[in-house]
Design a protein around this motif. Structure first.
Motif, PDB file in Angstrom:
ATOM      1  N   SER A  65       4.693  10.485 -34.236  1.00  0.00           N
ATOM      2  CA  SER A  65       4.218  10.624 -32.851  1.00  0.00           C
ATOM      3  C   SER A  65       4.435  12.070 -32.463  1.00  0.00           C
ATOM      4  O   SER A  65       5.543  12.604 -32.607  1.00  0.00           O
ATOM      5  N   TRP A  66       3.369  12.678 -31.979  1.00  0.00           N
ATOM      6  CA  TRP A  66       3.489  14.087 -31.624  1.00  0.00           C
ATOM      7  C   TRP A  66       4.217  14.242 -30.298  1.00  0.00           C
ATOM      8  O   TRP A  66       4.453  13.274 -29.563  1.00  0.00           O
ATOM      9  N   LYS A  67       4.620  15.463 -30.019  1.00  0.00           N
ATOM     10  CA  LYS A  67       5.464  15.727 -28.862  1.00  0.00           C
ATOM     11  C   LYS A  67       4.819  15.235 -27.570  1.00  0.00           C
ATOM     12  O   LYS A  67       5.487  14.635 -26.724  1.00  0.00           O
ATOM     13  N   GLY A  68       3.526  15.448 -27.424  1.00  0.00           N
ATOM     14  CA  GLY A  68       2.847  14.988 -26.206  1.00  0.00           C
ATOM     15  C   GLY A  68       2.814  13.482 -26.109  1.00  0.00           C
ATOM     16  O   GLY A  68       2.911  12.911 -25.007  1.00  0.00           O
ATOM     17  N   GLN A  69       2.667  12.815 -27.240  1.00  0.00           N
ATOM     18  CA  GLN A  69       2.658  11.358 -27.228  1.00  0.00           C
ATOM     19  C   GLN A  69       4.042  10.788 -26.929  1.00  0.00           C
ATOM     20  O   GLN A  69       4.175   9.783 -26.217  1.00  0.00           O
ATOM     21  N   VAL A  70       5.074  11.433 -27.475  1.00  0.00           N
ATOM     22  CA  VAL A  70       6.441  10.936 -27.261  1.00  0.00           C
ATOM     23  C   VAL A  70       6.803  10.977 -25.789  1.00  0.00           C
ATOM     24  O   VAL A  70       7.466  10.074 -25.258  1.00  0.00           O
ATOM     25  N   SER A  71       6.344  12.004 -25.083  1.00  0.00           N
ATOM     26  CA  SER A  71       6.695  12.119 -23.667  1.00  0.00           C
ATOM     27  C   SER A  71       6.079  11.021 -22.828  1.00  0.00           C
ATOM     28  O   SER A  71       6.545  10.764 -21.709  1.00  0.00           O
ATOM     29  N   LYS A  72       5.034  10.341 -23.354  1.00  0.00           N
ATOM     30  CA  LYS A  72       4.375   9.273 -22.594  1.00  0.00           C
ATOM     31  C   LYS A  72       4.928   7.882 -22.920  1.00  0.00           C
ATOM     32  O   LYS A  72       4.502   6.908 -22.297  1.00  0.00           O
ATOM     33  N   PHE A  73       5.850   7.785 -23.902  1.00  0.00           N
ATOM     34  CA  PHE A  73       6.393   6.462 -24.263  1.00  0.00           C
ATOM     35  C   PHE A  73       7.248   5.919 -23.113  1.00  0.00           C
ATOM     36  O   PHE A  73       8.087   6.616 -22.535  1.00  0.00           O
ATOM     37  N   GLN A  74       6.982   4.662 -22.764  1.00  0.00           N
ATOM     38  CA  GLN A  74       7.847   3.985 -21.793  1.00  0.00           C
ATOM     39  C   GLN A  74       9.130   3.462 -22.464  1.00  0.00           C
ATOM     40  O   GLN A  74      10.175   3.394 -21.830  1.00  0.00           O
ATOM     41  N   HIS A  75       9.039   3.102 -23.734  1.00  0.00           N
ATOM     42  CA  HIS A  75      10.199   2.632 -24.503  1.00  0.00           C
ATOM     43  C   HIS A  75      10.219   3.401 -25.814  1.00  0.00           C
ATOM     44  O   HIS A  75       9.306   3.276 -26.626  1.00  0.00           O
ATOM     45  N   ARG A  76      11.235   4.179 -25.992  1.00  0.00           N
ATOM     46  CA  ARG A  76      11.347   4.929 -27.226  1.00  0.00           C
ATOM     47  C   ARG A  76      11.830   4.003 -28.337  1.00  0.00           C
ATOM     48  O   ARG A  76      12.718   3.182 -28.144  1.00  0.00           O
ATOM     49  N   PRO A  77      11.267   4.120 -29.523  1.00  0.00           N
ATOM     50  CA  PRO A  77      11.705   3.255 -30.627  1.00  0.00           C
ATOM     51  C   PRO A  77      13.118   3.627 -31.078  1.00  0.00           C
ATOM     52  O   PRO A  77      13.463   4.807 -31.172  1.00  0.00           O
ATOM     53  N   GLU A  78      13.911   2.615 -31.356  1.00  0.00           N
ATOM     54  CA  GLU A  78      15.261   2.792 -31.886  1.00  0.00           C
ATOM     55  C   GLU A  78      15.402   1.993 -33.160  1.00  0.00           C
ATOM     56  O   GLU A  78      14.729   0.975 -33.347  1.00  0.00           O
ATOM     57  N   GLU A  79      16.255   2.427 -34.002  1.00  0.00           N
ATOM     58  CA  GLU A  79      16.438   1.785 -35.288  1.00  0.00           C
ATOM     59  C   GLU A  79      16.896   0.340 -35.083  1.00  0.00           C
ATOM     60  O   GLU A  79      17.823   0.053 -34.321  1.00  0.00           O
ATOM     61  N   GLY A  80      16.206  -0.560 -35.786  1.00  0.00           N
ATOM     62  CA  GLY A  80      16.527  -1.972 -35.700  1.00  0.00           C
ATOM     63  C   GLY A  80      15.682  -2.738 -34.703  1.00  0.00           C
ATOM     64  O   GLY A  80      15.732  -3.976 -34.688  1.00  0.00           O
ATOM     65  N   MET A  81      14.936  -2.036 -33.850  1.00  0.00           N
ATOM     66  CA  MET A  81      14.087  -2.721 -32.863  1.00  0.00           C
ATOM     67  C   MET A  81      12.825  -3.253 -33.545  1.00  0.00           C
ATOM     68  O   MET A  81      12.283  -2.627 -34.465  1.00  0.00           O
ATOM     69  N   GLU A  82      12.406  -4.414 -33.122  1.00  0.00           N
ATOM     70  CA  GLU A  82      11.095  -4.938 -33.561  1.00  0.00           C
ATOM     71  C   GLU A  82      10.084  -4.593 -32.469  1.00  0.00           C
ATOM     72  O   GLU A  82      10.259  -4.976 -31.307  1.00  0.00           O
ATOM     73  N   VAL A  83       9.056  -3.853 -32.857  1.00  0.00           N
ATOM     74  CA  VAL A  83       8.117  -3.305 -31.870  1.00  0.00           C
ATOM     75  C   VAL A  83       6.678  -3.594 -32.303  1.00  0.00           C
ATOM     76  O   VAL A  83       6.409  -3.960 -33.461  1.00  0.00           O
ATOM     77  N   ILE A  84       5.792  -3.409 -31.330  1.00  0.00           N
ATOM     78  CA  ILE A  84       4.339  -3.444 -31.583  1.00  0.00           C
ATOM     79  C   ILE A  84       3.817  -2.075 -31.197  1.00  0.00           C
ATOM     80  O   ILE A  84       3.940  -1.650 -30.043  1.00  0.00           O
ATOM     81  N   VAL A  85       3.283  -1.373 -32.185  1.00  0.00           N
ATOM     82  CA  VAL A  85       2.817  -0.016 -31.947  1.00  0.00           C
ATOM     83  C   VAL A  85       1.289  -0.011 -31.980  1.00  0.00           C
ATOM     84  O   VAL A  85       0.643  -0.810 -32.672  1.00  0.00           O
ATOM     85  N   THR A  86       0.756   0.935 -31.208  1.00  0.00           N
ATOM     86  CA  THR A  86      -0.701   1.102 -31.155  1.00  0.00           C
ATOM     87  C   THR A  86      -1.022   2.526 -31.555  1.00  0.00           C
ATOM     88  O   THR A  86      -0.387   3.474 -31.071  1.00  0.00           O
TER      89      THR A  86
END
Length: 531
Positions: A65-86
């Motif tokens: 995820s590029w820097k601009g995309q990371v700043s728009k994340f509402q929930h940052r991914p953390e190790e061990g989390m189960e997520v749905i990414v787009t």
């Protein structure tokens, strides 16, 4: 010419052309996808870009995820989390890898690995392997430190360097694999191997064990979550320090260990104290001890001086006793003279009752009583014998000659025995009186003043022979006669003959009842025999 010989008709592509073609195909087919998975290792570069893995139980997809995309994340991914990414699939030609460019992240629940890890943690905790009462205290200064880690990583160098800086100790290293399938078994064997060493053997047994590994993803550290490793750490008889991963990394061995260190370097700091600090503390304690002893001596000296000022001077303490000694020393000669005079008077009074004439009269009286008693006993015995004989005569007619002779013989023996007893009693009485008289005469000699003259004293008389006891009497006398132990001297005249000392047979002047006594010094003061 062979039909198959000649140049190939297959078109040739350059590396960049084929890489671009693959990129176009992938990005064209997967330009917008939603993927569900568990977040693995997360890394944020200094540029602000985020790199992480998305995985399931069989595959892993690299995500970026590029820097601009990371700043728009509402929930940052953390190790061990189960997520749905787009996002969209893309490729990275320089490394021939494909990756998922994530534009949005939605939490989908706990990951499968984390769920399995939590389930295992609760099961082992229920067995009591993580109980605080099972944990052993670490030795304050271990002699030997055992380290279970890999020889190829920087971990062992950090530990050795930190130990060398703080307090050099002997280190035993048990090399193991710190990730992969062989990790768990080798780490468990390393912990058990250190515990099986014999204390005091050729290879010394460690006093503390450090299990160390650098940081990494949960997959890299998974070997330290295995049950075999946790049980080996819990069963260790040697205190164990867990130093796996960085401060944010937590594995199950951390719960079973006696102490958890956030980093391998921190484990070395926990294992040994700082030698320089100990030396400084020792020097400080020595200085405090010296200061305390010096201060105590100063305070006690000051206290002693304060108390000494409150005490009286030696001279003042001795002034009173010295004065009393002087007074008593002045009074002592007079007291001695007075005591001698009093005893002399008492002796004179006592000797007055022991005059020889009186003793002689007492002895003569006792003798007369004895003679009178003897004169009375003889007629009484004669009468008793006559009475017995008359009685025997009266009984003679009634008794046979033999019996009469026996009776007469028996009474004769009784009379003889009685006569001997009477004679012995008279002799004993006379001897007792003689002994008493001798004792009284010896007492008279002991109490007499002649014995006192032998000790340096003298008797002063006037011209008439009266004893003078006062200075005024001596001054008023017309003449003085001084009696010494060896004779008498008159003032202004010569030395008189020496008076004989008294003896049991002859001493002292005789009185009128002794006409046969002669004086021993030519005067009237001699005494003859008492008998």
């Amino acid at each position: 010419m062979d039909l198959f010989e000649g140049p190939d008709n297959t078109p040739e592509f350059s590396v960049s052309e084929i890489s671009g073609a693959v990129k176009r195909v992938i990005e064209g087919e997967f330009s917008h996808v939603r993927v569900r998975g568990e977040v693995g290792r997360v890394v944020i570069a200094r540029t602000g870009h985020m790199y992480f893995d998305l995985k399931d139980d069989r595959s892993v997809i690299a995500c970026v995820s590029w820097k601009g995309q990371v700043s728009k994340f509402q929930h940052r991914p953390e190790e061990g989390m189960e997520v749905i990414v787009t996002g969209r699939m893309t490729t990275f030609g320089p490394q021939s890898k494909y990756q998922l460019n994530v534009e949005a992240v939605e939490p989908a629940g706990a990951g499968a690995l984390m769920a399995m890890l939590e389930k295992r943690r609760k099961a082992l905790e229920a067995e009591g392997l993580f109980a605080p009462e099972r944990k052993r205290p670490l030795p304050w200064l271990p002699e030997v430190i055992g380290v279970v880690t890999s020889l190829q990583g920087a971990v062992i160098r950090d530990i050795l360097h930190r130990l060398r800086d703080r307090f050099p100790r002997k280190v035993l290293i048990w090399p193991v694999a710190v990730q992969g399938q062989a990790c768990a078994a080798e780490v468990a064997r390393g912990i058990e191997g250190f515990n099986r060493m014999t204390p005091g053997g050729a290879l010394p047994r460690p006093d503390v064990i450090i299990v160390a590994r650098g940081g990494g993803s949960i997959e890299d550290l998974w070997g330290f979550n295995e049950e075999i490793v946790v049980r080996a750490a819990a069963a260790s008889q040697i205190p164990l320090i867990s130093a796996v991963g960085h401060e944010t990394d937590t594995t199950l061995i951390d719960h079973a260990a006696d102490r958890r260190a956030p980093t391998p370097t921190a484990a070395a700091e926990i294992a040994v104290p700082v030698r320089a600090e100990l030396l400084a503390w020792l020097a400080d304690q020595e200085a405090r001890l010296i200061r305390g002893g010096t201060q105590a001596l100063v305070l006690r000296g000051q206290r002693l001086r304060d108390l000494s000022r409150g005490l009286p001077r030696v001279e003042s303490l001795l002034e009173g006793p010295r004065q009393r000694l002087d007074v008593w020393s002045d009074r002592l000669p007079n007291a001695l003279h007075r005591g001698v005079q009093l005893r002399r008077v008492a002796l004179s009074e006592a000797s007055g009752t022991l005059r020889p004439a009186l003793l002689r009269r007492l002895i003569e009286g006792e003798r007369r009583r004895l003679e009178q008693g003897g004169s009375r006993i003889t007629p009484a015995l004669t009468r008793a014998v006559a009475q017995k004989r008359e009685a025997y005569g009266r009984r003679a007619d009634r008794l046979r000659p033999q019996a009469l002779q026996a009776e007469i013989a028996r009474h004769a023996r009784d009379l003889d025995r009685l006569g001997r007893r009477l004679s012995d009693a008279g002799e004993r009485q006379i001897k007792g009186l003689s002994d008493r008289l001798d004792a009284l005469d010896r007492l008279r000699l002991t109490l007499g003043y002649e014995a006192t003259l032998e000790r340096g004293y003298a008797v002063v008389r006037d011209g008439a022979g009266a004893v003078l006891t006062r200075k005024a009497e001596a001054e008023a006398a017309t003449g003085l006669e001084i009696q010494f132990a060896d004779g008498t001297m008159k003032i202004g005249g010569g030395t008189a003959p020496r008076r004989a000392k008294a003896s049991p047979a002859a001493s002292k002047p005789a009185d009128d009842n002794g006409p046969n006594d002669k004086g021993t010094d030519g005067g009237s003061g001699g005494q003859g025999s008492l008998f």
